[in-house]
Design a protein around this motif. Structure first.
Motif, PDB file in Angstrom:
ATOM      1  N   VAL A 113      35.587  24.881  23.614  1.00 15.48           N
ATOM      2  CA  VAL A 113      34.511  25.430  24.441  1.00 15.48           C
ATOM      3  C   VAL A 113      33.737  24.257  25.032  1.00 15.48           C
ATOM      4  N   VAL A 114      33.387  24.387  26.295  1.00 18.08           N
ATOM      5  CA  VAL A 114      32.611  23.374  27.010  1.00 18.08           C
ATOM      6  C   VAL A 114      31.305  24.006  27.446  1.00 18.08           C
ATOM      7  N   VAL A 115      30.208  23.307  27.241  1.00 17.91           N
ATOM      8  CA  VAL A 115      28.909  23.719  27.770  1.00 17.91           C
ATOM      9  C   VAL A 115      28.496  22.683  28.808  1.00 17.91           C
ATOM     10  N   THR A 116      28.238  23.132  30.016  1.00 23.47           N
ATOM     11  CA  THR A 116      27.823  22.219  31.076  1.00 23.47           C
ATOM     12  C   THR A 116      26.302  22.115  31.128  1.00 23.47           C
ATOM     13  N   GLU A 117      25.833  21.042  31.759  1.00 22.16           N
ATOM     14  CA  GLU A 117      24.391  20.899  31.998  1.00 22.16           C
ATOM     15  C   GLU A 117      23.888  21.958  32.970  1.00 22.16           C
ATOM     16  N   ASP A 118      24.785  22.458  33.817  1.00 19.81           N
ATOM     17  CA  ASP A 118      24.402  23.413  34.847  1.00 19.81           C
ATOM     18  C   ASP A 118      24.359  24.826  34.265  1.00 19.81           C
ATOM     19  N   GLU A 119      23.665  25.708  34.974  1.00 17.70           N
ATOM     20  CA  GLU A 119      23.685  27.121  34.605  1.00 17.70           C
ATOM     21  C   GLU A 119      24.866  27.804  35.285  1.00 17.70           C
ATOM     22  N   LEU A 120      25.480  28.737  34.585  1.00 17.57           N
ATOM     23  CA  LEU A 120      26.567  29.545  35.130  1.00 17.57           C
ATOM     24  C   LEU A 120      26.159  31.010  35.062  1.00 17.57           C
ATOM     25  N   ASP A 121      26.531  31.772  36.081  1.00 16.66           N
ATOM     26  CA  ASP A 121      26.213  33.206  36.070  1.00 16.66           C
ATOM     27  C   ASP A 121      26.812  33.874  34.844  1.00 16.66           C
ATOM     28  N   VAL A 122      28.078  33.583  34.603  1.00 11.08           N
ATOM     29  CA  VAL A 122      28.775  34.131  33.434  1.00 11.08           C
ATOM     30  C   VAL A 122      29.682  33.034  32.881  1.00 11.08           C
ATOM     31  N   PRO A 123      30.019  33.076  31.593  1.00  9.91           N
ATOM     32  CA  PRO A 123      31.034  32.156  31.091  1.00  9.91           C
ATOM     33  C   PRO A 123      32.380  32.460  31.742  1.00  9.91           C
ATOM     34  N   VAL A 124      33.278  31.493  31.704  1.00 13.45           N
ATOM     35  CA  VAL A 124      34.581  31.634  32.350  1.00 13.45           C
ATOM     36  C   VAL A 124      35.668  31.234  31.373  1.00 13.45           C
ATOM     37  N   GLU A 125      36.685  32.098  31.240  1.00 16.75           N
ATOM     38  CA  GLU A 125      37.801  31.768  30.365  1.00 16.75           C
ATOM     39  C   GLU A 125      38.863  30.989  31.114  1.00 16.75           C
ATOM     40  N   ALA A 126      39.499  30.079  30.409  1.00 10.59           N
ATOM     41  CA  ALA A 126      40.708  29.405  30.854  1.00 10.59           C
ATOM     42  C   ALA A 126      41.666  29.417  29.661  1.00 10.59           C
ATOM     43  N   GLN A 127      42.883  28.946  29.862  1.00  8.00           N
ATOM     44  CA  GLN A 127      43.860  29.000  28.790  1.00  8.00           C
ATOM     45  C   GLN A 127      43.520  27.956  27.720  1.00  8.00           C
ATOM     46  N   GLY A 128      43.182  28.438  26.522  1.00  7.57           N
ATOM     47  CA  GLY A 128      42.813  27.553  25.434  1.00  7.57           C
ATOM     48  C   GLY A 128      41.444  26.932  25.570  1.00  7.57           C
ATOM     49  N   LEU A 129      40.646  27.413  26.519  1.00  8.86           N
ATOM     50  CA  LEU A 129      39.374  26.775  26.859  1.00  8.86           C
ATOM     51  C   LEU A 129      38.432  27.809  27.464  1.00  8.86           C
ATOM     52  N   SER A 130      37.150  27.732  27.098  1.00  7.60           N
ATOM     53  CA  SER A 130      36.135  28.573  27.742  1.00  7.60           C
ATOM     54  C   SER A 130      34.973  27.698  28.169  1.00  7.60           C
ATOM     55  N   LEU A 131      34.388  28.037  29.323  1.00 10.49           N
ATOM     56  CA  LEU A 131      33.298  27.269  29.906  1.00 10.49           C
ATOM     57  C   LEU A 131      32.016  28.089  29.863  1.00 10.49           C
ATOM     58  N   PHE A 132      30.962  27.504  29.309  1.00  5.29           N
ATOM     59  CA  PHE A 132      29.659  28.149  29.233  1.00  5.29           C
ATOM     60  C   PHE A 132      28.630  27.278  29.951  1.00  5.29           C
ATOM     61  N   ALA A 149      24.547  25.957  30.418  1.00  2.95           N
ATOM     62  CA  ALA A 149      23.431  25.633  29.523  1.00  2.95           C
ATOM     63  C   ALA A 149      22.574  26.860  29.246  1.00  2.95           C
ATOM     64  N   ASN A 150      22.555  27.801  30.187  1.00  4.95           N
ATOM     65  CA  ASN A 150      21.770  29.022  29.998  1.00  4.95           C
ATOM     66  C   ASN A 150      22.346  29.950  28.944  1.00  4.95           C
ATOM     67  N   HIS A 151      23.572  29.708  28.505  1.00  2.67           N
ATOM     68  CA  HIS A 151      24.171  30.543  27.457  1.00  2.67           C
ATOM     69  C   HIS A 151      23.934  29.973  26.065  1.00  2.67           C
ATOM     70  N   VAL A 152      23.180  28.893  25.993  1.00  7.66           N
ATOM     71  CA  VAL A 152      22.891  28.253  24.714  1.00  7.66           C
ATOM     72  C   VAL A 152      21.379  28.277  24.521  1.00  7.66           C
ATOM     73  N   ASP A 153      20.913  29.189  23.647  1.00  6.41           N
ATOM     74  CA  ASP A 153      19.461  29.337  23.470  1.00  6.41           C
ATOM     75  C   ASP A 153      19.002  29.055  22.044  1.00  6.41           C
ATOM     76  N   GLY A 154      19.940  28.764  21.137  1.00  6.53           N
ATOM     77  CA  GLY A 154      19.571  28.498  19.755  1.00  6.53           C
ATOM     78  C   GLY A 154      19.252  29.737  18.955  1.00  6.53           C
ATOM     79  N   ALA A 155      19.420  30.920  19.558  1.00  6.72           N
ATOM     80  CA  ALA A 155      19.099  32.181  18.876  1.00  6.72           C
ATOM     81  C   ALA A 155      20.279  33.156  18.903  1.00  6.72           C
ATOM     82  N   ARG A 156      21.458  32.642  19.172  1.00  9.01           N
ATOM     83  CA  ARG A 156      22.680  33.459  19.268  1.00  9.01           C
ATOM     84  C   ARG A 156      22.526  34.584  20.288  1.00  9.01           C
ATOM     85  N   GLY A 157      21.751  34.309  21.345  1.00  7.28           N
ATOM     86  CA  GLY A 157      21.502  35.339  22.348  1.00  7.28           C
ATOM     87  C   GLY A 157      22.717  35.692  23.180  1.00  7.28           C
TER      88      GLY A 157
END
Length: 447
Positions: A258-277, A279-287
């Motif tokens: 899994v990769v978390v970018t510095e940028d915000e993404l509307d939704v996470p994106v799946e790739a083969q063996g890899l998912s992209l999230f 920074a807005n999907h990481v809130d420290g509260a399992r949101g």
């Protein structure tokens, strides 16, 4: 393994892909400079001709400068306009014959236009990432851009040494020379062009859990300052992996990143063996934990078991949505029945103009498709009962591993686990637009 290949153009994207041949393997050698956003590449594509002599064919590639094209080592006639590289070989491959295409290209990669905005290669705050679903792959490499044409990949990427390169698959080598580093990844499993994931940035890499002997290595690649939040938000991903392997069968690839970018993404994106999230999907509260489950589930449903064409996208999203509900049910959250009821209430208040089995290009990413897809899977569960349903689900992922499927493939598969015909259920949920009643235990499917 059963493979269902769509023989004609994709009805939603007729300009993408070429059914007259199929690709066996891509070997991509890329050099990327983040500052000027400059990409140069060489593709060696091993392909197999279809049933007729291949006097001409096409690859999809965005607006790059073409330096060289060869087919079996010989210079063909080619044109490159409107995202299509049309090639007429000097010696056309015979029906069923293997042939090799070589393309050199360079330029400044940027997203390709789509009804959903730019797709594919995107510059980030400090690097780049690729999010190609459904037609963004030609933004960075030449490909037969149709989901049913699955191939293995060898991906070599050279960047300045300050940057890390993350791709789906197994990292074979990382070699530093002077101020640049070359990363070589192998994805041996059959992969759709839009599912070739790539991220280039300054990441800190962590191991998620302890895979143990024979386990699945899971790594996170995140900006260092997001590590504390990431550690909490993704702490339960190893447990998700364990549950999904129990329910869906063995994880279909070598590793998961899994990769978390510095940028915000509307939704996470799946790739083969890899998912992209983002920074807005990481809130420290399992949101965003349901999204962590959703993207992981796509490795079975959408990536390993892929679509023959985009009409059948509900199979990807409905099964991944239902995996969210199964994770909630098995991890102490609301059970699938309650989540299905909530989804049903939401859909009942919305327009009833979506046909799940063929939503049309305009509605293929509509949130109603995800919710109704999950409800359709829940209706199947109610009709089969849990023992048969979970045998069916595991059988679906295992029997069609690496293949491309259709809605008809799925309904035929489900029918083998049913004690009575489910034609009425499939008609109501998949082929008609009105929302059927909420499926609940004790209800019988229409016949």
């Amino acid at each position: 393994m059963q493979s269902t290949r769509s023989m004609g153009p994709d009805p939603y994207f007729p300009a993408n892909g070429d059914p007259r041949y199929r690709v066996h393997r891509y070997e991509l050698t890329l050099d990327y400079r983040p500052g000027p956003n400059r990409l140069s590449g060489t593709a060696r594509i091993n392909a197999i001709a279809g049933r007729t002599q291949l006097t001409e064919f096409q690859l999809n590639l965005a607006d790059f400068r073409i330096g060289r094209v060869r087919v079996d080592g010989k210079q063909p006639h080619y044109t490159h306009r409107g995202g299509r590289l049309r090639i007429r070989p000097a010696k056309p491959p015979r029906p069923g014959a293997a042939f090799t295409i070589e393309v050199h290209w360079s330029g400044n990669p940027r997203p390709v236009a789509s009804p959903w905005g730019g797709l594919g290669w995107e510059e980030t705050e400090d690097g780049a990432l690729v999010a190609s679903q459904p037609v963004g792959a030609p933004s960075w490499y030449p490909c037969n851009d149709r989901p049913a044409d699955k191939a293995s990949y060898l991906l070599s990427v050279t960047t300045p040494s300050a940057y890390a390169v993350v791709a789906g698959g197994r990292l074979l080598t990382r070699t530093t020379k002077a101020s640049t580093t070359t990363w070589v990844y192998e994805q041996a499993a059959p992969t759709s062009s839009y599912l070739v994931g790539l991220a280039i940035g300054t990441y800190q890499t962590v191991l998620l859990g302890d895979p143990g002997p024979g386990g699945v290595p899971q790594h996170g690649h995140i900006p260092a300052h997001l590590l504390p939040r990431f550690s909490r938000d993704f702490a339960r991903q190893p447990a998700m992996m364990e549950l999904f392997q129990e329910l869906f069968g063995p994880y279909p690839f070598d590793e998961y990143a899994v990769v978390v970018t510095e940028d915000e993404l509307d939704v996470p994106v799946e790739a083969q063996g890899l998912s992209l999230f983002g920074a807005n999907h990481v809130d420290g509260a399992r949101g965003s934990e349901r999204l962590v489950a959703h993207e992981l589930a796509h490795q079975w449903f959408g990536n390993s078991v892929s679509l023959a064409d985009w009409r059948h996208i509900w199979l990807n999203e409905g099964l991944a949505k239902y995996a969210e509900w199964l994770w909630s049910e098995r991890s102490g959250g609301r059970d699938a029945g309650r989540l299905a009821a909530a989804a049903h209430r939401s859909l009942a208040a919305l327009p009833q103009d979506l046909r799940l089995s063929d939503p049309g290009r305009k509605l293929m990413f509509d949130d109603r498709l995800y919710q109704r897809g999950g409800l359709a899977v829940h209706a199947v569960r109610i009709a089969l009962g849990d023992p048969a349903f979970f045998r069916m689900l595991r059988g679906w992922a295992e029997q069609h591993r690496g293949a491309a499927v259709t809605t008809a493939t799925f309904t035929s598969h489900v029918a083998r686990y049913a004690q009575e015909p489910l034609d009425g259920l499939f008609t109501a949920w998949l082929h008609e637009t009105p929302l059927p009643p909420l499926p609940t235990a004790g209800t019988r499917p229409a016949v």
